[in-house]
Scaffold this active site. Sequence first.
Site, short mmCIF file in Angstrom:
data_model
loop_
_atom_site.label_atom_id
_atom_site.label_comp_id
_atom_site.label_asym_id
_atom_site.label_seq_id
_atom_site.Cartn_x
_atom_site.Cartn_y
_atom_site.Cartn_z
N ASP A 204 0.83 -1.28 0.01
CA ASP A 204 0.10 0.13 -0.04
C ASP A 204 0.84 1.24 0.00
OD1 ASP A 204 -2.76 1.15 0.21
OD2 ASP A 204 -2.00 1.84 2.26
N GLU A 255 14.85 -15.14 0.89
CA GLU A 255 14.90 -16.45 1.84
C GLU A 255 13.95 -17.44 1.35
OE1 GLU A 255 14.73 -14.77 5.69
OE2 GLU A 255 16.12 -13.16 5.30
C1 NOJ Z 1 -4.14 3.11 -1.12
C2 NOJ Z 1 -5.69 1.97 -0.68
O1 NOJ Z 1 -5.71 1.45 -1.79
C3 NOJ Z 1 -6.59 3.14 -0.29
O2 NOJ Z 1 -7.72 2.33 -0.37
C4 NOJ Z 1 -6.22 3.56 0.88
O3 NOJ Z 1 -7.15 4.45 1.36
C5 NOJ Z 1 -4.75 4.26 0.95
N1 NOJ Z 1 -3.72 3.60 0.28
C6 NOJ Z 1 -4.40 4.67 2.32
O4 NOJ Z 1 -4.03 3.14 3.14
#
Ligand code: NOJ
Length: 549
Positions: A204, A255
């Site tokens: 993310d 790993e």
């Molecule tokens: C990207 C994620 O796909 C989204 O849904 C989220 O709100 C933001 N990152 C923050 O984590």
Amino acid sequence: MSGSDDWWRDAVIYQVYVRSFADTDATSVGDLPGIRSRLPYLRDLGVDAVWVTPFYPSPMADGGYDVANYRDVDPLFGTLADAESLISDAHDAGLRLIVDLVPNHTSDQHAWFRAALAAGPGSPERSRYIFRAGRGPGGGDPPTDWQSAFGGSAWQRVPDGEWYLHLFAPEQPDLNWENPEVIEEFHEVLRFWLDRGVDGFRIDVANALKKDQSFPDLGHAEESLLEPVEGPHHPFWDRDEVHEIYRGWRRVIDEYGGDRIFVAEAWVHSPERLACYVRPDELHTAFNFAFLQASWAAERMRPVIDSCLATTAAVGAPTTWVLSNHDVTRHATRYARLGDTAPPGGERHVEPDVPLDLEQGLRRARAAVLLTLALPGSAYIYQGEELGLHEVLDLPDEVLQDPVWERSGHKERGRDGCRVPIPWTVDGPSLGFGDGAAWLPQPASWSGLSVQAQTGAEGSVLELYRAALRLRREQPALGSGALRWLDSPEGALLFERTDGRGAATLCAVNLSATPVSLPPGHRVFLASGPLGPAGELAPDTAAWLRPGQ
Ligand code: NOJ
């Protein structure tokens, strides 16, 4: 399909947004047993892997992207044993399983953040996050002018007067990636899930972890999740130092043998910047959002395809092709814009009041999947696109849950319209999603778009996806072969895929408003819509062809 170690180079990966996929315990929210129960559907659809969005314990301030514990499962979604069963059932079904890792921020309910608040300024506990003194009289102004991607200041003040950084919601405090303890903790989290057999991680906001330690002002305040981000010298997006982190992660994943992978979510400025994330000692793949943002026009699509292929090839990585996910307007609706109303390179969201032709959008979405699945590299399918679902644009205000809605002062409706639960059956309280209501209401018309309604229905979007995925597996030249552009009429794309052994498949896409003729000496074996009376390719239609009459 590529061999098992490099399966990811041409894999088709299906994104499950867990809250909205299948609910087995009448909570109105999808769960891990729900995903397990639908694995046969995913196997029969013909995908290679499944990416599941966060299912960890979370107060759900941002749909689970606010993680309170990286090593467990939220009771709303099931148990750790359910996660283990999901991994092994997926493997038994011949599917790989990718989990979502959220390293930029935790939940404000994470034990570390609670400890940071309790321990006070200057403590080691606070140094896991980004706490700073404020500016102005009494430190009452935020330390910088940085804006949260969800609207408003990116800083929140705590009772003792310090401020902490949250690039997203205040319930999502940013971790301090300068702190070796944070680095070590995430190595352990990777190992925790690798030990349980996951095949990879979606990372993310992979481009946000490192912040400029001089904390400069931006000088302007327009950062938004809904806008393209800035270039390489930004104080928090896409800084060069972030790559150190991924070199460390690569050593950890290696790993475990060569077939586990990372895919970066990184909204960056250019394909060149994206390619930095997939250099040989870093991540394996990254979502290619330049393609997602290219408007439906041959002269916009082709250069994007070329530059994405060239930049990733230069570092030995495959490209990924993505058209939708849980953060953007569904592409059937984006492509419904009338005329050339999309901002160039800014095709993420449909603004309210833009005139739409939903049939045009669906025609284009059908053509787009044949384009996507004919390109070299890996492809992502977002749940429901295989049913031809549109964005739900008329959700009542009171059901909206995306923090963007509140944080923008009700100016931006946010991303709930692409997160409405999947219709599985033609009837039932939530069209087979669960035994009760769904957490977001489904349009009544979705009964006719349900999996049940479309299965076996000639010409349905679902059967088009199934046929395309089956043929992609069978055609040696699709997926991993080379791409060669051929001369094509204006407004159309025509390319050949070859597997190095002489087998060739052609893909033709008519992005224009007039019919175009298909190359002679070839036979269409799959088309996204009806051909014209003389066998020509209608507007907004794509076809796969092979030599022969
Ligand atoms: C990207 C994620 O796909 C989204 O849904 C989220 O709100 C933001 N990152 C923050 O984590």
